[in-house]
Design an enzyme around this catalytic site. Structure first.
Site, PDB file in Angstrom:
ATOM      1  N   ASP A  75       0.876  -1.169   0.000  1.00  0.00           N
ATOM      2  CA  ASP A  75       0.000   0.000   0.000  1.00  0.00           C
ATOM      3  C   ASP A  75       0.905   1.207   0.000  1.00  0.00           C
ATOM      4  O   ASP A  75       1.825   1.324   0.825  1.00  0.00           O
ATOM      5  CB  ASP A  75      -0.940   0.037   1.204  1.00  0.00           C
ATOM      6  CG  ASP A  75      -2.080   1.013   0.931  1.00  0.00           C
ATOM      7  OD1 ASP A  75      -2.849   0.765  -0.010  1.00  0.00           O
ATOM      8  OD2 ASP A  75      -2.171   2.056   1.600  1.00  0.00           O
ATOM      9  N   SER A  76       0.692   2.072  -0.949  1.00  0.00           N
ATOM     10  CA  SER A  76       1.671   3.131  -1.154  1.00  0.00           C
ATOM     11  C   SER A  76       0.981   4.417  -1.546  1.00  0.00           C
ATOM     12  O   SER A  76      -0.229   4.450  -1.763  1.00  0.00           O
ATOM     13  CB  SER A  76       2.660   2.697  -2.243  1.00  0.00           C
ATOM     14  OG  SER A  76       1.972   2.144  -3.348  1.00  0.00           O
ATOM     15  N   PHE A 158       4.729   4.748 -13.547  1.00  0.00           N
ATOM     16  CA  PHE A 158       3.272   4.756 -13.452  1.00  0.00           C
ATOM     17  C   PHE A 158       2.851   5.799 -12.416  1.00  0.00           C
ATOM     18  O   PHE A 158       3.691   6.432 -11.771  1.00  0.00           O
ATOM     19  CB  PHE A 158       2.747   3.354 -13.084  1.00  0.00           C
ATOM     20  CG  PHE A 158       3.133   2.874 -11.703  1.00  0.00           C
ATOM     21  CD1 PHE A 158       4.374   2.315 -11.462  1.00  0.00           C
ATOM     22  CD2 PHE A 158       2.245   2.991 -10.636  1.00  0.00           C
ATOM     23  CE1 PHE A 158       4.735   1.865 -10.196  1.00  0.00           C
ATOM     24  CE2 PHE A 158       2.591   2.544  -9.358  1.00  0.00           C
ATOM     25  CZ  PHE A 158       3.832   1.984  -9.150  1.00  0.00           C
ATOM     26  N   GLY A 159       1.546   5.955 -12.272  1.00  0.00           N
ATOM     27  CA  GLY A 159       1.007   6.819 -11.218  1.00  0.00           C
ATOM     28  C   GLY A 159       1.592   8.226 -11.250  1.00  0.00           C
ATOM     29  O   GLY A 159       1.587   8.905 -12.293  1.00  0.00           O
ATOM     30  N   HIS A 186      10.827   3.890  -2.662  1.00  0.00           N
ATOM     31  CA  HIS A 186      10.125   3.564  -1.410  1.00  0.00           C
ATOM     32  C   HIS A 186       9.856   2.062  -1.266  1.00  0.00           C
ATOM     33  O   HIS A 186      10.037   1.482  -0.195  1.00  0.00           O
ATOM     34  CB  HIS A 186       8.816   4.345  -1.343  1.00  0.00           C
ATOM     35  CG  HIS A 186       8.025   4.343  -2.624  1.00  0.00           C
ATOM     36  ND1 HIS A 186       8.581   4.638  -3.843  1.00  0.00           N
ATOM     37  CD2 HIS A 186       6.729   4.043  -2.889  1.00  0.00           C
ATOM     38  CE1 HIS A 186       7.666   4.532  -4.787  1.00  0.00           C
ATOM     39  NE2 HIS A 186       6.533   4.166  -4.229  1.00  0.00           N
TER      40      HIS A 186
HETATM   41  P1  ITT Z   1      -3.518  -2.232  -5.321  1.00  0.00           P
HETATM   42  O1  ITT Z   1      -4.212  -1.755  -4.073  1.00  0.00           O
HETATM   43  O2  ITT Z   1      -4.312  -3.252  -6.068  1.00  0.00           O
HETATM   44  O3  ITT Z   1      -2.092  -2.648  -5.092  1.00  0.00           O
HETATM   45  P2  ITT Z   1      -3.659   0.571  -6.038  1.00  0.00           P
HETATM   46  O4  ITT Z   1      -3.207   1.342  -7.232  1.00  0.00           O
HETATM   47  O5  ITT Z   1      -5.063   0.790  -5.546  1.00  0.00           O
HETATM   48  O6  ITT Z   1      -3.419  -0.991  -6.346  1.00  0.00           O
HETATM   49  P3  ITT Z   1      -2.654   1.752  -3.633  1.00  0.00           P
HETATM   50  O7  ITT Z   1      -3.957   1.743  -2.957  1.00  0.00           O
HETATM   51  O8  ITT Z   1      -1.449   1.343  -2.834  1.00  0.00           O
HETATM   52  O9  ITT Z   1      -2.637   0.793  -4.886  1.00  0.00           O
HETATM   53  O10 ITT Z   1      -2.454   3.166  -4.280  1.00  0.00           O
HETATM   54  C1  ITT Z   1      -1.204   3.731  -4.399  1.00  0.00           C
HETATM   55  C2  ITT Z   1      -1.197   4.776  -5.486  1.00  0.00           C
HETATM   56  O11 ITT Z   1      -0.055   5.607  -5.237  1.00  0.00           O
HETATM   57  C3  ITT Z   1      -0.989   4.127  -6.826  1.00  0.00           C
HETATM   58  O12 ITT Z   1      -2.185   3.983  -7.539  1.00  0.00           O
HETATM   59  C4  ITT Z   1      -0.018   5.069  -7.516  1.00  0.00           C
HETATM   60  O13 ITT Z   1      -0.681   5.985  -8.272  1.00  0.00           O
HETATM   61  C5  ITT Z   1       0.685   5.787  -6.392  1.00  0.00           C
HETATM   62  N1  ITT Z   1       2.023   5.221  -6.305  1.00  0.00           N
HETATM   63  C6  ITT Z   1       2.468   4.264  -5.456  1.00  0.00           C
HETATM   64  N2  ITT Z   1       3.731   3.928  -5.730  1.00  0.00           N
HETATM   65  C7  ITT Z   1       4.084   4.660  -6.797  1.00  0.00           C
HETATM   66  C8  ITT Z   1       5.249   4.749  -7.576  1.00  0.00           C
HETATM   67  O14 ITT Z   1       6.307   3.964  -7.357  1.00  0.00           O
HETATM   68  N3  ITT Z   1       5.268   5.616  -8.569  1.00  0.00           N
HETATM   69  C9  ITT Z   1       4.203   6.390  -8.836  1.00  0.00           C
HETATM   70  N4  ITT Z   1       3.052   6.363  -8.182  1.00  0.00           N
HETATM   71  C10 ITT Z   1       2.997   5.497  -7.157  1.00  0.00           C
END
Ligand code: ITT
Length: 200
Positions: A75-76, A158-159, A186
């Site tokens: 969770d990130s 991504f993200g 991280h």
């Molecule tokens: P899962 O719960 O299925 O793993 P999720 O995308 O919903 O997928 P999170 O609830 O942990 O996961 O959301 C974390 C968001 O933070 C994720 O969608 C990314 O956009 C962002 N994020 C996390 N790590 C990242 C990274 O290494 N680079 C860029 N964005 C990141």
């Protein structure tokens, strides 16, 4: 039961985020048989906890119970100092149902403009949880600091990667060679702790 990970064992990567799967698989280093929750058809649980650690545990436990196998979850999120840590655990939710991160990054920029903030300090956090079916679990947290840049730069990763420039780097995670991002971020920092605890 010993809380250790053994070479060759099957591990469920409890994520539905296609950006995370290669990063988690790379961390597990080809030593394990990694299968994603999506490939097993496991449901995506609601993230009802209020911390990264809480939500990582919730996701890992749900996948371990549903599959009967050891599961790892991440969770990130991105935390912005001038926004009191937002979006934080809501990082995925800021992208809306369409998972539109161009929109989420614009939202971050707009919030900073609204409060006339010059401070661009931000950090990514990753909580990694490993859960065994039947209860036991281990959770750790890693963090990397940096600065936000606007407009977003780069189409790798991504993200929020295109707006995050880690301290000491001249490029954003979005511009960086994925191997360079993989070496220090991280998630990798959290994984180093997990390795010390769970891998002989
Ligand atoms: P899962 O719960 O299925 O793993 P999720 O995308 O919903 O997928 P999170 O609830 O942990 O996961 O959301 C974390 C968001 O933070 C994720 O969608 C990314 O956009 C962002 N994020 C996390 N790590 C990242 C990274 O290494 N680079 C860029 N964005 C990141």
């Amino acid at each position: 039961m010993t809380l250790k990970l053994f070479k060759g064992m099957r591990i469920v990567a409890a994520t539905h985020n296609p950006g995370k799967i290669p990063e988690i698989a790379a961390l597990l280093g080809g030593h394990y048989d990694v299968v994603s929750a999506g490939a097993l058809g496991l449901a995506e649980p609601d993230e009802t906890e209020t911390t990264f650690v809480g939500n990582a545990l919730l996701k890992a436990r749900a996948a371990a119970e549903a599959s009967g196998e050891v599961a790892i979850a991440d969770d990130s999120g991105l935390s912005v100092r001038a926004l009191d840590g937002a979006p934080g655990i809501f990082s995925a939710r800021w992208a809306g149902p369409g998972k539109d991160f161009a929109l989420a990054m614009r939202k971050v920029e707009e919030r900073l403009e609204e409060i006339h903030a010059d401070d661009r300090a931000a950090w990514f956090t990753s909580a990694l949880a490993v859960a065994w079916p039947g209860g036991p679990a281990v959770v750790v947290e890693g963090r990397i600091d940096g600065d936000l840049v606007f407009p977003p730069r780069g189409d790798r990763g991504f993200g929020y990667d295109p707006i995050f420039q880690p301290t000491g780097s001249a490029v954003t995670f979005g511009e960086m060679d994925p191997a360079v991002k993989a070496a220090d971020n991280h998630r990798a920092r959290a994984f180093a702790q997990l390795k010390a605890a769970l891998i002989d």
